[in-house]
Design a protein around this motif. Structure first.
Motif, PDB file in Angstrom:
ATOM      1  N   HIS A  48      -5.969  -2.194  -2.003  1.00 48.09           N
ATOM      2  CA  HIS A  48      -4.802  -2.106  -1.120  1.00 48.09           C
ATOM      3  C   HIS A  48      -3.684  -1.287  -1.763  1.00 48.09           C
ATOM      4  CE1 HIS A  48      -1.984  -3.484   2.002  1.00 48.09           C
ATOM      5  NE2 HIS A  48      -1.124  -3.709   1.032  1.00 48.09           N
ATOM      6  N   THR A  49      -3.444  -1.516  -3.051  1.00 49.88           N
ATOM      7  CA  THR A  49      -2.339  -0.849  -3.743  1.00 49.88           C
ATOM      8  C   THR A  49      -2.775   0.426  -4.462  1.00 49.88           C
ATOM      9  OG1 THR A  49      -2.687  -2.098  -5.787  1.00 49.88           O
ATOM     10  CG2 THR A  49      -1.166  -3.047  -4.156  1.00 49.88           C
ATOM     11  N   HIS A  90      -6.883 -10.495   4.873  1.00 48.91           N
ATOM     12  CA  HIS A  90      -7.931  -9.843   4.086  1.00 48.91           C
ATOM     13  C   HIS A  90      -9.084 -10.770   3.731  1.00 48.91           C
ATOM     14  CE1 HIS A  90      -6.105  -5.857   3.224  1.00 48.91           C
ATOM     15  NE2 HIS A  90      -5.005  -6.508   3.571  1.00 48.91           N
ATOM     16  N   VAL A 129      -6.841  -6.477  -3.607  1.00 49.43           N
ATOM     17  CA  VAL A 129      -5.446  -6.106  -3.877  1.00 49.43           C
ATOM     18  C   VAL A 129      -5.391  -4.747  -4.574  1.00 49.43           C
ATOM     19  CG1 VAL A 129      -3.367  -6.685  -5.187  1.00 49.43           C
ATOM     20  CG2 VAL A 129      -4.558  -8.453  -3.936  1.00 49.43           C
ATOM     21  N   ASP A 176       0.847  -1.188   0.000  1.00 51.87           N
ATOM     22  CA  ASP A 176       0.000   0.000   0.000  1.00 51.87           C
ATOM     23  C   ASP A 176       0.885   1.241   0.000  1.00 51.87           C
ATOM     24  OD1 ASP A 176       0.892   0.366   2.631  1.00 51.87           O
ATOM     25  OD2 ASP A 176      -1.050  -0.113   3.537  1.00 51.87           O
ATOM     26  N   TYR A 219       0.625  -6.825   1.405  1.00 52.26           N
ATOM     27  CA  TYR A 219      -0.722  -7.396   1.385  1.00 52.26           C
ATOM     28  C   TYR A 219      -0.677  -8.777   2.032  1.00 52.26           C
ATOM     29  CZ  TYR A 219      -5.227  -8.987  -0.311  1.00 52.26           C
ATOM     30  OH  TYR A 219      -6.513  -9.473  -0.379  1.00 52.26           O
TER      31      TYR A 219
END
Length: 89
Positions: free
Chosen positions: A65-66, A42, A62, A31, A37
């Motif tokens: 998150h990113t 998650h 994902v 992140d 991650y």
């Protein structure tokens, strides 16, 4: 492939269970603060109904998150053990 012996672990794969295989591109996705991650963290508490749903849920998470800035490639494979139906004659 060599002369060394390998150990084999056997685990049950009960009907309804899913198996997720992935490359390090998933766990190395970071992140904006640099946190990796963690798929187990998650996905805990989620119960996708099919391999497609599992992969869609995972990829959406994902990307969130990113912030859609993943820098590594990843390969994902999900399998679900579906019980065979037996016909009674």
């Amino acid at each position: 492939m060599g002369a060394e012996t390998c150990s084999v672990d056997t685990v049950e794969f009960p009907p309804g269970a899913s198996l997720l295989l992935y490359t390090d591109g998933l766990t190395e996705a970071r992140d904006s603060s640099g946190a990796f991650y963690d798929p187990a963290d998650h996905l805990t508490g989620q119960c996708p109904r099919s391999p497609d749903e599992l992969l869609t849920t995972l990829l959406e998470d994902v990307h969130q998150h990113t912030r859609k800035h993943a820098t590594d490639d990843m390969a994902l494979l999900a399998l679900t053990h579906t019980p065979q139906t037996q016909s009674v004659t």
